[in-house]
Design a protein around this motif. Structure first.
Motif, PDB file in Angstrom:
ATOM      1  N   PRO A  39       0.854  -1.194   0.000  1.00 10.16           N
ATOM      2  CA  PRO A  39       0.000   0.000   0.000  1.00 10.16           C
ATOM      3  C   PRO A  39       0.892   1.247   0.000  1.00 10.16           C
ATOM      4  O   PRO A  39       1.788   1.381   0.835  1.00 10.16           O
ATOM      5  CB  PRO A  39      -0.786  -0.106   1.306  1.00 10.16           C
ATOM      6  CG  PRO A  39      -0.637  -1.516   1.754  1.00 10.16           C
ATOM      7  CD  PRO A  39       0.647  -2.008   1.194  1.00 10.16           C
ATOM      8  N   THR A  40       0.648   2.137  -0.931  1.00  9.00           N
ATOM      9  CA  THR A  40       1.502   3.305  -1.129  1.00  9.00           C
ATOM     10  C   THR A  40       0.644   4.562  -1.212  1.00  9.00           C
ATOM     11  O   THR A  40      -0.377   4.574  -1.883  1.00  9.00           O
ATOM     12  CB  THR A  40       2.322   3.140  -2.419  1.00  9.00           C
ATOM     13  OG1 THR A  40       3.047   1.899  -2.346  1.00  9.00           O
ATOM     14  CG2 THR A  40       3.297   4.264  -2.619  1.00  9.00           C
ATOM     15  N   LEU A  41       1.101   5.604  -0.519  1.00 11.33           N
ATOM     16  CA  LEU A  41       0.393   6.882  -0.508  1.00 11.33           C
ATOM     17  C   LEU A  41       1.393   7.990  -0.812  1.00 11.33           C
ATOM     18  O   LEU A  41       2.465   8.039  -0.214  1.00 11.33           O
ATOM     19  CB  LEU A  41      -0.238   7.107   0.878  1.00 11.33           C
ATOM     20  CG  LEU A  41      -1.038   8.381   1.085  1.00 11.33           C
ATOM     21  CD1 LEU A  41      -2.304   8.355   0.229  1.00 11.33           C
ATOM     22  CD2 LEU A  41      -1.403   8.535   2.549  1.00 11.33           C
ATOM     23  N   ASP A  62      -3.876  13.978   3.777  1.00  8.32           N
ATOM     24  CA  ASP A  62      -3.139  12.763   3.409  1.00  8.32           C
ATOM     25  C   ASP A  62      -2.590  12.060   4.651  1.00  8.32           C
ATOM     26  O   ASP A  62      -2.662  10.836   4.775  1.00  8.32           O
ATOM     27  CB  ASP A  62      -1.979  13.089   2.469  1.00  8.32           C
ATOM     28  CG  ASP A  62      -2.432  13.652   1.139  1.00  8.32           C
ATOM     29  OD1 ASP A  62      -3.621  13.484   0.779  1.00  8.32           O
ATOM     30  OD2 ASP A  62      -1.596  14.282   0.459  1.00  8.32           O
ATOM     31  N   LEU A  63      -2.049  12.844   5.581  1.00  2.00           N
ATOM     32  CA  LEU A  63      -1.488  12.256   6.797  1.00  2.00           C
ATOM     33  C   LEU A  63      -2.584  11.651   7.674  1.00  2.00           C
ATOM     34  O   LEU A  63      -2.357  10.616   8.320  1.00  2.00           O
ATOM     35  CB  LEU A  63      -0.679  13.291   7.566  1.00  2.00           C
ATOM     36  CG  LEU A  63       0.596  13.753   6.869  1.00  2.00           C
ATOM     37  CD1 LEU A  63       1.296  14.838   7.690  1.00  2.00           C
ATOM     38  CD2 LEU A  63       1.539  12.589   6.602  1.00  2.00           C
ATOM     39  N   LEU A  64      -3.749  12.254   7.690  1.00  2.00           N
ATOM     40  CA  LEU A  64      -4.867  11.670   8.430  1.00  2.00           C
ATOM     41  C   LEU A  64      -5.308  10.352   7.800  1.00  2.00           C
ATOM     42  O   LEU A  64      -5.672   9.404   8.501  1.00  2.00           O
ATOM     43  CB  LEU A  64      -6.040  12.650   8.500  1.00  2.00           C
ATOM     44  CG  LEU A  64      -5.822  13.875   9.373  1.00  2.00           C
ATOM     45  CD1 LEU A  64      -7.027  14.815   9.260  1.00  2.00           C
ATOM     46  CD2 LEU A  64      -5.565  13.491  10.818  1.00  2.00           C
ATOM     47  N   ALA A  69      -5.337   4.435   8.495  1.00  2.00           N
ATOM     48  CA  ALA A  69      -4.931   3.100   8.047  1.00  2.00           C
ATOM     49  C   ALA A  69      -4.054   2.423   9.095  1.00  2.00           C
ATOM     50  O   ALA A  69      -4.192   1.231   9.357  1.00  2.00           O
ATOM     51  CB  ALA A  69      -4.189   3.199   6.719  1.00  2.00           C
ATOM     52  N   LEU A  70      -3.165   3.178   9.721  1.00  2.00           N
ATOM     53  CA  LEU A  70      -2.301   2.605  10.756  1.00  2.00           C
ATOM     54  C   LEU A  70      -3.078   2.283  12.022  1.00  2.00           C
ATOM     55  O   LEU A  70      -2.859   1.237  12.647  1.00  2.00           O
ATOM     56  CB  LEU A  70      -1.153   3.576  11.080  1.00  2.00           C
ATOM     57  CG  LEU A  70      -0.143   3.796   9.963  1.00  2.00           C
ATOM     58  CD1 LEU A  70       0.828   4.901  10.358  1.00  2.00           C
ATOM     59  CD2 LEU A  70       0.592   2.520   9.619  1.00  2.00           C
ATOM     60  N   GLU A  75      -6.961  -2.999   5.871  1.00  2.00           N
ATOM     61  CA  GLU A  75      -6.474  -3.213   4.527  1.00  2.00           C
ATOM     62  C   GLU A  75      -6.808  -1.955   3.728  1.00  2.00           C
ATOM     63  O   GLU A  75      -7.962  -1.525   3.695  1.00  2.00           O
ATOM     64  CB  GLU A  75      -7.172  -4.424   3.901  1.00  2.00           C
ATOM     65  CG  GLU A  75      -6.664  -4.799   2.550  1.00  2.00           C
ATOM     66  CD  GLU A  75      -5.249  -5.350   2.559  1.00  2.00           C
ATOM     67  OE1 GLU A  75      -4.594  -5.271   1.517  1.00  2.00           O
ATOM     68  OE2 GLU A  75      -4.825  -5.859   3.597  1.00  2.00           O
ATOM     69  N   VAL A  76      -5.826  -1.363   3.116  1.00  2.00           N
ATOM     70  CA  VAL A  76      -6.069  -0.166   2.311  1.00  2.00           C
ATOM     71  C   VAL A  76      -6.232  -0.568   0.862  1.00  2.00           C
ATOM     72  O   VAL A  76      -5.683  -1.560   0.418  1.00  2.00           O
ATOM     73  CB  VAL A  76      -4.944   0.881   2.466  1.00  2.00           C
ATOM     74  CG1 VAL A  76      -4.942   1.431   3.869  1.00  2.00           C
ATOM     75  CG2 VAL A  76      -3.598   0.285   2.140  1.00  2.00           C
ATOM     76  N   THR A  77      -7.011   0.221   0.153  1.00  2.00           N
ATOM     77  CA  THR A  77      -7.264  -0.124  -1.249  1.00  2.00           C
ATOM     78  C   THR A  77      -6.670   0.903  -2.163  1.00  2.00           C
ATOM     79  O   THR A  77      -6.361   1.980  -1.807  1.00  2.00           O
ATOM     80  CB  THR A  77      -8.774  -0.222  -1.524  1.00  2.00           C
ATOM     81  OG1 THR A  77      -9.375   1.011  -1.169  1.00  2.00           O
ATOM     82  CG2 THR A  77      -9.378  -1.366  -0.750  1.00  2.00           C
TER      83      THR A  77
END
Length: 77
Positions: A39-41, A62-64, A69-70, A75-77
């Motif tokens: 998973p990449t952001l 974005d940080l939120l 997710a943490l 599971e992130v999509t």
């Protein structure tokens, strides 16, 4: 995986899109040797945020997204 800035995002993701279009959404990045995609952001580079304070709200969002997710260990999509 958190990518900071357009150069990092374009290099790692292999995308021609700019950071404005890449940021704020999860991408499942396949990496050779790993069984599962990572998973990449992508978000803005800190130096950019110093020069463009108006972009801080988007970077915070974005940080939120990363934090949720943490925290959820979801599971992130």
């Amino acid at each position: 995986l958190l990518l900071l800035g357009g150069l990092a995002a374009k290099s790692v993701m292999g995308s021609p899109l700019g950071i404005g279009r890449l940021r704020g959404r999860w991408v499942r990045l396949p990496i050779a040797g790993l069984a599962e995609p990572v998973p990449t952001l992508a978000t803005f580079h800190p130096a950019y945020l110093l020069r463009s304070p108006g972009a801080k709200a988007a970077a915070w969002s974005d940080l939120l997204l990363l934090r949720r997710a943490l925290d959820d260990d979801a599971e992130v999509t």
